[in-house]
Design an enzyme around this catalytic site. Structure first.
Site, PDB file in Angstrom:
ATOM      1  N   ALA A  93       6.328   0.599   7.094  1.00 27.80           N
ATOM      2  CA  ALA A  93       6.609  -0.572   6.261  1.00 27.80           C
ATOM      3  C   ALA A  93       6.220  -0.327   4.814  1.00 27.80           C
ATOM      4  O   ALA A  93       5.507  -1.117   4.197  1.00 27.80           O
ATOM      5  CB  ALA A  93       5.875  -1.797   6.821  1.00 27.80           C
ATOM      6  N   ALA A 134       7.909   0.793   0.853  1.00 26.90           N
ATOM      7  CA  ALA A 134       8.903   0.138   0.006  1.00 26.90           C
ATOM      8  C   ALA A 134      10.293   0.156   0.642  1.00 26.90           C
ATOM      9  O   ALA A 134      10.973  -0.871   0.718  1.00 26.90           O
ATOM     10  CB  ALA A 134       8.930   0.792  -1.373  1.00 26.90           C
ATOM     11  N   GLY A 139      11.142   0.851   3.876  1.00 26.49           N
ATOM     12  CA  GLY A 139      11.171   0.171   5.158  1.00 26.49           C
ATOM     13  C   GLY A 139      11.220  -1.336   4.999  1.00 26.49           C
ATOM     14  O   GLY A 139      11.955  -2.029   5.707  1.00 26.49           O
ATOM     15  N   ASN A 199      13.244  11.203   3.129  1.00 27.48           N
ATOM     16  CA  ASN A 199      13.683  12.035   2.020  1.00 27.48           C
ATOM     17  C   ASN A 199      13.754  13.489   2.478  1.00 27.48           C
ATOM     18  O   ASN A 199      13.015  13.916   3.368  1.00 27.48           O
ATOM     19  CB  ASN A 199      12.709  11.941   0.843  1.00 27.48           C
ATOM     20  CG  ASN A 199      12.955  10.717  -0.008  1.00 27.48           C
ATOM     21  OD1 ASN A 199      14.066  10.226  -0.108  1.00 27.48           O
ATOM     22  ND2 ASN A 199      11.893  10.222  -0.631  1.00 27.48           N
ATOM     23  N   LYS A 212      21.533  14.250  -1.571  1.00 26.65           N
ATOM     24  CA  LYS A 212      20.359  13.454  -1.940  1.00 26.65           C
ATOM     25  C   LYS A 212      19.152  14.367  -2.161  1.00 26.65           C
ATOM     26  O   LYS A 212      18.401  14.215  -3.140  1.00 26.65           O
ATOM     27  CB  LYS A 212      20.061  12.437  -0.836  1.00 26.65           C
ATOM     28  CG  LYS A 212      18.729  11.703  -0.983  1.00 26.65           C
ATOM     29  CD  LYS A 212      18.766  10.634  -2.041  1.00 26.65           C
ATOM     30  CE  LYS A 212      17.394   9.957  -2.217  1.00 26.65           C
ATOM     31  NZ  LYS A 212      16.928   9.242  -1.021  1.00 26.65           N
ATOM     32  N   ASN A 227      11.488  15.170  -7.963  1.00 29.05           N
ATOM     33  CA  ASN A 227      10.247  14.572  -7.470  1.00 29.05           C
ATOM     34  C   ASN A 227       9.000  15.400  -7.793  1.00 29.05           C
ATOM     35  O   ASN A 227       8.039  14.878  -8.363  1.00 29.05           O
ATOM     36  CB  ASN A 227      10.344  14.306  -5.971  1.00 29.05           C
ATOM     37  CG  ASN A 227      11.076  13.018  -5.656  1.00 29.05           C
ATOM     38  OD1 ASN A 227      11.967  12.604  -6.384  1.00 29.05           O
ATOM     39  ND2 ASN A 227      10.701  12.378  -4.568  1.00 29.05           N
TER      40      ASN A 227
END
Length: 341
Positions: free
Chosen positions: A8, A10, A12, A105, A207, A215
Site C-alpha cells: 500500500a 503510492a 498501490g 518497476n 518503461k 532513477n
C-alpha cells in the site's frame, strides 16, 4: 471484482482508490505499521493532477494474509526486493481461478518464463535468490502490467497523483486470454487507461529503459526527471545507459517502438518530479536497485552484452544503498535499545 493489493505505497493506494471508486471490493495488504497509518486516516484520499481530491473506504486494510480471503485478482504492488518475503503468503489469497498481476518497476522475476531457447532454463537470481517466487506463484496465474502513473505519498498520508494513467496488461506467453481483457476493462472503468498488448516484455523494457537510467542518477544527484533529461552531461549519460540496455533487450527478442531521444523527451515532459528512487532515498528506504539495474546486468551476462556505463552507475548507487542501509540499521538498533531500556 474482489481485488487484493499487496503493498500500500503510492502506486498501490492510487490503484486501490480507483478500483474502489468503480465499485470493486478492494483489500489493501501491507506491514502492520503501514496498516496502522492507513487505518488511522480511515479513508484513502487521492489528490488528482488538477488538485481535486476524493476519498474512498477499502473493504479491508490488513496485514493478515490468512484472514483476507480469496480474491479474483491479486495485484503485487510492493517493491521487487520485498516480494520474496511475502511469496508464501500469496497462496492464501488465490485459488486456481485467480490472476496475479505484477506492477513492479524494472524487470520482473518471471521475465524468462516461457522462453523456448537457452534462456528459458535460467533464473534472474537477484530477484528470486531462493526460488521462493518461482515455487509459490504459478506462471499460469501471472498477468504482466506496466504501471506508468507517477504518484507520491504526502506527509499527511494522502496520495498525490502527479501524472499518467496508462496501465497496459499482457500475458507472459503473449496469448491474450479472456481474463486479460477483463482486467483491462476493470482498469478502464476505474479511471485508468489500459489495453491488452501481445508483447508485454517489450512494454516492460520501454518503461524500464527510463527507470534503470533516470532513477539511479536522480538518487545520486538528488535532482528531478526534467533536470536530468535537460542537463547535457546527465542527458548524455542516460542516453548511453539506454543504448546498452537496448542491446540486452533486443538480444532477448524485445522491440522498441521509440528512439532513445524520444524516450528521454517523454521523461522530460513529466517535469519537476522526483523519481520513486529519490523519494525512497529521502525517506531513508532501501533503493530499488535489483529489479532496475542488477537484473539488467544479469541479463547482459546471460546474453553476452557489454554494459560498462550501467555497471559504473550501479556501483555508485549500490554504495549509496549500503550507506543508507547502515544508517537505517543503526537507527533501528538505537530504537530497539531505547525500547528495551
Amino acid at each position: 471484482m474482489r481485488i487484493a493489493i499487496v503493498g500500500a505505497g503510492a502506486m498501490g493506494c492510487l490503484l486501490g482508490h480507483g478500483l474502489c471508486r468503480s465499485g470493486n471490493e478492494v483489500s489493501l495488504i501491507d506491514l502492520p505499521a503501514r496498516v496502522a497509518d492507513l487505518r488511522a486516516n480511515r479513508e484513502l484520499t487521492v489528490i488528482g493532477p488538477e488538485g481535486l481530491q476524493s476519498s474512498v473506504t477499502p473493504a479491508q486494510i490488513t496485514s493478515d494474509y490468512s484472514k483476507a480471503g480469496i480474491h479474483e485478482l491479486v495485484v503485487l504492488a510492493t517493491k521487487a526486493h520485498d516480494l520474496p518475503a511475502v511469496a508464501d503468503c500469496i497462496a492464501g489469497l488465490v485459488n486456481e481461478q485467480s490472476s496475479i498481476m505484477t506492477i513492479q518497476n524494472g524487470i520482473p522475476w518471471w521475465y524468462l518464463h516461457g522462453f523456448q531457447d537457452e534462456f528459458g532454463t535460467a533464473r534472474i537470481n537477484c530477484l528470486d535468490p531462493d526460488g521462493l517466487l518461482e515455487q509459490n506463484i504459478a506462471p499460469v496465474q501471472i498477468v504482466g502490467c506496466v504501471a506508468y502513473p507517477a504518484a507520491i505519498v504526502e506527509p499527511d498520508g494522502r496520495i498525490r497523483h502527479v501524472e499518467g494513467l496508462r496501465l497496459p496488461v499482457g500475458e507472459c506467453d503473449n496469448l491474450p486470454r479472456e481474463r486479460t481483457h477483463m482486467i483491462a476493462q476493470v482498469l478502464n472503468e476505474s479511471g485508468f487507461k489500459s489495453r491488452v498488448i501481445e508483447d508485454i516484455r517489450s512494454e516492460i523494457w520501454l518503461k524500464a529503459w527510463g527507470a534503470l537510467t533516470i532513477n539511479p542518477v536522480s538518487a545520486l544527484t538528488r535532482t528531478t526527471m526534467e533536470e536530468i533529461c535537460t542537463f547535457p552531461g546527465t542527458h548524455e549519460l542516460i542516453a548511453q545507459m539506454m543504448h546498452e540496455a537496448q542491446q540486452v533487450a533486443e538480444a532477448l527478442g524485445a522491440k522498441f517502438r521509440h528512439t532513445i531521444e524520444e524516450r528521454i523527451q517523454g521523461a522530460r515532459r513529466v517535469g519537476q518530479h522526483k523519481t520513486s528512487m529519490l523519494q525512497d532515498l529521502e525517506n531513508g528506504q532501501p533503493l530499488e536497485l535489483d529489479a532496475l539495474m542488477l537484473a539488467v546486468l544479469e541479463l547482459a551476462q546471460l546474453t553476452g552484452k557489454k554494459t560498462p556505463t550501467i555497471q559504473t552507475v550501479y556501483a555508485c548507487a549500490a554504495l549509496l544503498n549500503e550507506n543508507l542501509r547502515a544508517v537505517h540499521n543503526r537507527a533501528g538498533a538505537v530504537a530497539d535499545s531505547t525500547f528495551r531500556n
